[in-house]
Design an enzyme around this catalytic site. Structure first.
Site, PDB file in Angstrom:
ATOM      1  N   GLU A 170       0.868  -1.179   0.000  1.00  0.00           N
ATOM      2  CA  GLU A 170       0.000   0.000   0.000  1.00  0.00           C
ATOM      3  C   GLU A 170       0.900   1.223   0.000  1.00  0.00           C
ATOM      4  O   GLU A 170       1.464   1.585   1.030  1.00  0.00           O
ATOM      5  CB  GLU A 170      -0.927  -0.014   1.217  1.00  0.00           C
ATOM      6  CG  GLU A 170      -1.779  -1.259   1.338  1.00  0.00           C
ATOM      7  CD  GLU A 170      -2.727  -1.473   0.182  1.00  0.00           C
ATOM      8  OE1 GLU A 170      -2.872  -0.559  -0.660  1.00  0.00           O
ATOM      9  OE2 GLU A 170      -3.337  -2.548   0.097  1.00  0.00           O
ATOM     10  N   CYS A 198      -1.752   9.151   3.040  1.00  0.00           N
ATOM     11  CA  CYS A 198      -1.392   8.571   1.738  1.00  0.00           C
ATOM     12  C   CYS A 198      -2.444   8.820   0.670  1.00  0.00           C
ATOM     13  O   CYS A 198      -2.127   8.850  -0.521  1.00  0.00           O
ATOM     14  CB  CYS A 198      -1.124   7.068   1.880  1.00  0.00           C
ATOM     15  SG  CYS A 198      -2.531   6.118   2.492  1.00  0.00           S
TER      16      CYS A 198
END
Length: 480
Positions: free
Chosen positions: A227, A261
């Site tokens: 990720e 993120c």
């Protein structure tokens, strides 16, 4: 894997390669002794995880606040504790159904045999989390690992040593070391951790470090969920309600001071709405965070080198001709960096080539929706994409013409909070998914099983072959 540290680790919390291997071996041995934990066992582990989280949530929030320098407990509660508890509730309510074998169809030529998919734990899962959401990004994947019946080793970031120590002690109070354990330490420990022969490894962090993690895991043929990040665009359509759009963009961009993120990394807006976009964002940001330096709701930048990097990005863009609109004065002592809107950024500027991960927001005008799509597709595929507007045809055109890890329409970040949706990147923003059933399946071996019947006609095709076998083959080739 090299990770620079701005803070020392507590001496007694640091693991070495030998102790890591011994810890992994204990969990592997325990897994072999209980390869298919019951529904009751899995629920008990999830219950213990939630009880630990509830008991220590204030301790965790204080530790994270101290690690950052300033982060309000409400931010931690909304973005971390609440998210993990929602994942736990979702897993508990669906776990029985997830564990059931999945029947699949069988071709007529193989009937009355039957086939199904049997999901079983992989074994030991390694989870490496970054510093920006240190609790959520360790415990959310842990929910999936425990639901799937695995054991797990957790590696928090060395940028959040106080939280890492608090988590290590809390986990040890409710889990045996052969169930779940926390490993803390710096770059050497991180490198040794990624080199362990896990049955699955989940890494959340930067693309550059993710490449090194994948390389290390590849030497053991360990499957990896990465990720990562990237430059997640927000596209404002001509049909968008600008005031509402600006409020939602400001919230998502400044949550955790942009250290997220899936934060919108840059904004694409119709050229004729450029001035309106800038003014609406200025107004929304100042309304949500008045007096940035003295506002406890506004989070510090995690470390001096990250703080200086962000200031350098803005200065470089301004020197290259962009207009940088600061909405306050930086406070170097507190590492408080106010938002800056950057108008006129060009593709060659570092602020448009690297993930920003902070409160700087380039605003780029575009000429027509296909121009916006071309700009998005000219870069690596992002972890998230955001679209604002009321024109459904344009929305569907953007969704069909771009590829990203996930999408939220008319808001930001919220696709991440849906446990029924997979979360994950694509290309440079990562690969693999977790959350909900997708995490359960990612950390399970989906074993195909075929059960033959006594009445099967397969024996008609056993040698020696004769006329009957030829007729049967012809029939199968025609209809099977």
């Amino acid at each position: 894997m090299t990770i620079h540290m701005d803070r020392p680790q507590p001496a007694d919390a640091v693991a070495d390669a030998d102790s890591l291997n011994a810890l992994l071996a204990r969990q592997q041995t325990a897994h072999r002794g209980e390869m298919s934990p019951s529904l009751a066992t899995r629920r008990d582990r999830l219950d213990r995880l939630e009880a630990m989280l509830v008991k220590h949530q204030d301790d965790f929030a204080r530790a994270i606040d101290a690690d950052f320098g300033r982060r309000d407990a409400i931010v931690t509660g909304l973005t971390e504790t609440m998210t993990v508890r929602a994942a736990l509730r979702h897993a508990r309510s669906h776990l029985k159904a997830w564990m059931k074998p999945e029947r699949v169809g069988v071709s007529w030529a193989f009937q009355p045999g039957r086939a199904y998919i049997h999901r079983q734990p992989l074994g030991v899962v390694g989870i490496i989390a970054p510093w920006n959401y240190p609790l959520q990004l360790l415990l959310s994947p842990l929910v999936g690992a425990l639901a799937a019946g695995n054991r797990a080793l957790l590696k928090p970031s060395e940028y959040t040593p106080l939280f890492g120590e608090a988590l290590r002690n809390a986990v040890a109070s409710v889990f045996r070391e052969d169930e779940v354990a926390v490993v803390t330490g710096g770059p050497d420990v991180a490198a040794a951790f990624t080199a362990l022969p896990f049955d699955h490894l989940i890494f959340t962090g930067s693309t550059s470090v993710g490449r090194r993690v994948a390389e290390a895991a590849g030497r053991n043929l360990t499957p990896v969920t990465l990720e990562l990040g990237g430059k997640s665009p927000a596209i404002i359509d001509a049909s968008a309600d600008m005031k509402l759009t600006a409020k939602r963009l400001a919230w998502g961009k400044l949550l955790n001071t942009g250290q997220t993120c899936v934060a919108p990394d840059y904004v694409l807006t119709p050229r004729e709405r450029l001035t309106e976009t800038v003014e609406a964002l200025k107004s929304a940001m100042l309304a949500q965070y008045p007096g940035f330096s003295d506002n406890p709701d506004y989070t510090s930048i995690i470390a001096p080198r990250h703080y200086e990097r962000l200031k350098h990005l803005a200065a470089e863009a301004q020197a290259a001709g962009a207009e940088v609109i600061w909405l306050g004065e930086p406070d170097d002592a507190k590492r408080i960096l106010p938002p800056a809107l950057i108008v006129g950024a060009t593709p060659d500027m570092t602020v448009m080539r690297e993930e920003i991960f902070g409160p700087l927001l380039p605003i780029i005008p575009y000429d027509g929706v296909d121009d916006a799509i071309t700009r998005v597709n000219a870069s690596d595929r992002p972890l998230a994409l955001y679209w604002f507007g009321e024109d459904a045809r344009t929305r569907d055109h953007v969704l069909a013409s771009t590829i990203s890890g996930g999408v939220t329409v008319n808001d930001v970040i919220l696709h991440l909070a849906q446990d029924g949706l997979p979360f994950g990147g694509v290309g440079a923003s990562g690969y693999g998914h977790y959350h909900g059933e997708h995490g359960f399946r990612a950390m399970s071996k989906e074993k195909p099983v075929f059960v033959q019947s006594k009445l099967a006609a397969g024996g008609l095709l056993y040698p020696p072959y004769g006329a009957l076998a030829r007729r049967m083959l012809a029939l199968l080739q025609r209809f099977a």
